[in-house]
Design a protein around this motif. Structure first.
Motif, mmCIF file in Angstrom:
data_model
loop_
_atom_site.group_PDB
_atom_site.id
_atom_site.type_symbol
_atom_site.label_atom_id
_atom_site.label_comp_id
_atom_site.label_asym_id
_atom_site.label_seq_id
_atom_site.Cartn_x
_atom_site.Cartn_y
_atom_site.Cartn_z
ATOM 1 N N ALA A 176 0.855 -1.191 0.000
ATOM 2 C CA ALA A 176 0.000 0.000 0.000
ATOM 3 C C ALA A 176 0.890 1.239 0.000
ATOM 4 N N THR A 177 0.926 1.950 -1.105
ATOM 5 C CA THR A 177 1.815 3.107 -1.196
ATOM 6 C C THR A 177 1.359 4.222 -0.261
ATOM 7 N N PRO A 178 2.297 4.929 0.368
ATOM 8 C CA PRO A 178 1.967 6.093 1.188
ATOM 9 C C PRO A 178 2.180 7.381 0.389
ATOM 10 N N TYR A 214 -10.358 3.845 7.486
ATOM 11 C CA TYR A 214 -9.061 4.122 8.111
ATOM 12 C C TYR A 214 -9.155 5.395 8.952
ATOM 13 N N PRO A 215 -9.525 5.274 10.235
ATOM 14 C CA PRO A 215 -9.523 6.450 11.115
ATOM 15 C C PRO A 215 -8.077 6.787 11.491
ATOM 16 N N ILE A 216 -7.443 7.565 10.655
ATOM 17 C CA ILE A 216 -6.025 7.846 10.822
ATOM 18 C C ILE A 216 -5.770 8.558 12.151
ATOM 19 N N ALA A 242 0.661 2.401 12.193
ATOM 20 C CA ALA A 242 1.585 1.932 13.229
ATOM 21 C C ALA A 242 2.970 2.481 12.956
ATOM 22 N N LYS A 243 3.773 2.506 14.016
ATOM 23 C CA LYS A 243 5.192 2.787 13.874
ATOM 24 C C LYS A 243 5.902 1.473 13.554
ATOM 25 N N PRO A 244 6.919 1.526 12.703
ATOM 26 C CA PRO A 244 7.609 0.280 12.344
ATOM 27 C C PRO A 244 8.132 -0.505 13.531
ATOM 28 N N THR A 270 -1.024 -0.183 8.269
ATOM 29 C CA THR A 270 -0.148 0.520 7.341
ATOM 30 C C THR A 270 0.770 1.439 8.149
ATOM 31 N N PHE A 271 1.755 2.003 7.471
ATOM 32 C CA PHE A 271 2.804 2.737 8.187
ATOM 33 C C PHE A 271 3.002 4.166 7.710
ATOM 34 N N GLY A 272 2.175 4.636 6.771
ATOM 35 C CA GLY A 272 2.421 5.964 6.231
ATOM 36 C C GLY A 272 3.849 6.059 5.719
ATOM 37 N N PRO A 273 4.517 7.182 5.962
ATOM 38 C CA PRO A 273 5.908 7.303 5.507
ATOM 39 C C PRO A 273 6.921 6.721 6.483
#
Length: 240
Positions: free
Chosen positions: A43-45, A175-177, A199-201, A219-222
């Motif tokens: 899933a691309t951020p 996705y409630p970010i 989440a954080k990695p 997912t992890f965003g950037p």
């Protein structure tokens, strides 16, 4: 079975503590690394892709974002499904948005419900999502991002109200970010369908713990790009 069918199936029947983990590639090299590591989907951020292209988050021209997604999809040669973060849809009509997404080879998308830092009217956004769903049919997995927490509203009820509207409009997942971990059990119990959390990695909480709290997928965003960049800084410092 098609890639989009594969992607949907990955969200179904998951046991608590076993969420779908979707790493976020920002370019072709990172995409290949994640596939080689055995992840079943990507899933691309948008923020990660933006950084790789030299832009701030939210400032990538749509043509460049779609081109970047297409390179990522091409780099894994259809080995796994790829979902693309296409922000707020760039003001494109639903039919054109779906056509351009499918041209990249992606089978899913992340669509947020705020623009320029301002939340959209939830009913109007739900109607727009319904138009995207109508244009896509079953060919696109829609992850509807809910921006209440990130825009300063800490009440889970506000996120739940929006999420229910988006699910009714045809969203496959919500996705409630920036939802705090403590809110996940209520979000899980009050929202039908899969629930995405960030989440954080390196945690905490761990990915298993987030799954036990109610996350269907993570997912992890950037975050993965930021971790890789920090490692590269260390390598660069060593070279000096």
């Amino acid at each position: 079975m098609s890639l989009v069918d594969d992607f949907r199936s990955l969200h179904r029947g998951r046991a608590p503590g076993d969420p779908l983990v979707l790493p976020g590639p920002w370019d072709a090299v990172s995409a290949r690394v994640f596939v080689e590591a055995g992840f079943p989907a990507l899933a691309t951020p948008s923020a990660g892709v933006a950084a790789s292209l030299g832009y701030a988050d939210g400032e990538v021209p749509p043509d460049e974002m779609f081109a970047a997604v297409a390179r990522i999809v091409r780099s894994v040669s259809g080995a796994v499904p790829v979902s693309a973060d296409i922000e707020d849809g760039y003001g494109l009509p639903p039919k054109e948005l779906v056509e351009r997404l499918l041209e990249t080879g992606a089978v899913g998308c992340n669509l947020e419900d705020s623009t320029g830092g301002v939340l959209k009217d939830p009913h109007e956004h739900a109607e727009w999502l319904a138009q995207v769903r109508a244009a896509a049919g079953d060919g696109v997995f829609i992850n509807a991002r809910v921006d209440t927490f990130i825009r300063g509203n800490a009440d889970p009820a506000a996120a739940i109200e929006r999420a229910r509207l988006y699910v009714a409009a045809g969203a496959d997942c919500v996705y409630p970010i920036f939802a705090p971990p403590g809110a996940l059990p209520r979000l899980r119990s009050d929202i039908d369908g899969p629930l995405n959390t960030g989440a954080k990695p390196d945690g905490p909480p761990s990915l298993r713990e987030l799954g036990e709290l109610g996350a269907t997928r993570i997912t992890f965003g950037p975050g993965l790009l930021l971790s890789a960049t920090e490692e590269l800084r260390k390598i660069a410092a060593g070279l000096r």
